[in-house]
Design a protein around this motif. Structure first.
Motif, PDB file in Angstrom:
ATOM      1  N   THR A 103       0.763  -1.223   0.170  1.00  0.00           N
ATOM      2  CA  THR A 103       0.011  -0.082   0.101  1.00  0.00           C
ATOM      3  C   THR A 103       0.845   1.279   0.078  1.00  0.00           C
ATOM      4  O   THR A 103       0.779   2.176  -0.744  1.00  0.00           O
ATOM      5  CB  THR A 103      -1.041  -0.044   1.116  1.00  0.00           C
ATOM      6  N   GLY A 121      -2.966   3.582  -3.320  1.00  0.00           N
ATOM      7  CA  GLY A 121      -2.823   2.888  -2.119  1.00  0.00           C
ATOM      8  C   GLY A 121      -3.913   1.970  -1.791  1.00  0.00           C
ATOM      9  O   GLY A 121      -3.941   0.820  -1.570  1.00  0.00           O
ATOM     10  N   GLY A 129      -3.977  -2.170  -2.024  1.00  0.00           N
ATOM     11  CA  GLY A 129      -4.125  -3.010  -0.815  1.00  0.00           C
ATOM     12  C   GLY A 129      -5.283  -3.619  -1.124  1.00  0.00           C
ATOM     13  O   GLY A 129      -5.307  -4.975  -0.605  1.00  0.00           O
TER      14      GLY A 129
END
Length: 144
Positions: free
Chosen positions: A27, A80, A84
């Protein structure tokens, strides 16, 4: 640990992120790399504008730096969240394939849209768009 870098010609800048958690590593890696792209986009646009108008000032420079930080943070956050989500889906499914990109893109598109929009139709459209873009990028990545 994810490793990545930026290259320009024969020079390469390596960046390694290690927090001890693979999800957080990926991330942060996505946030930093794509955030830098967003900041560079603003720098290029504003440099062109300054050259075109022939006007450079301290106030304009300060405005550009603030805009670079804002765009970099936005682009980095989107990346991110997507990275993720894709990694989380991969861990849950136990497979590494294009479906992770699709699911990660759909969930990311919906989350990001829901954070800034309350219209259900728009959230659904953004979820579909996120899934389509992520899946297309994954297929293009397989071709290269």
């Amino acid at each position: 640990m994810p490793r990545g870098g930026f290259s320009a010609g024969s020079r390469k800048l390596e960046l390694a992120v290690d927090t001890g958690n693979p999800l957080l590593n990926r991330t942060l890696d996505g946030f930093i790399k794509i955030g830098a792209v967003g900041a560079c986009k603003v720098a290029a646009e504003d440099a062109f504008e300054c050259l075109h108008k022939g006007n450079v000032s301290t106030n304009k420079l300060e405005h550009t730096l603030k805009k670079m930080c804002k765009e970099g943070a936005y682009w980095g956050t989107v990346a991110g969240v997507y990275v993720g989500m894709e990694y989380g889906v991969e861990r849950i499914r136990g497979r590494s394939d294009w479906k992770n990109a699709l699911i990660g893109g759909v969930v990311s598109g919906a989350l990001i849209s829901a954070a800034s929009n309350s219209h259900r139709d728009k959230i659904v459209k953004d979820a579909i768009t996120g899934g389509a873009i992520a899946t297309a990028a994954e297929f293009i990545n397989y071709l290269t």
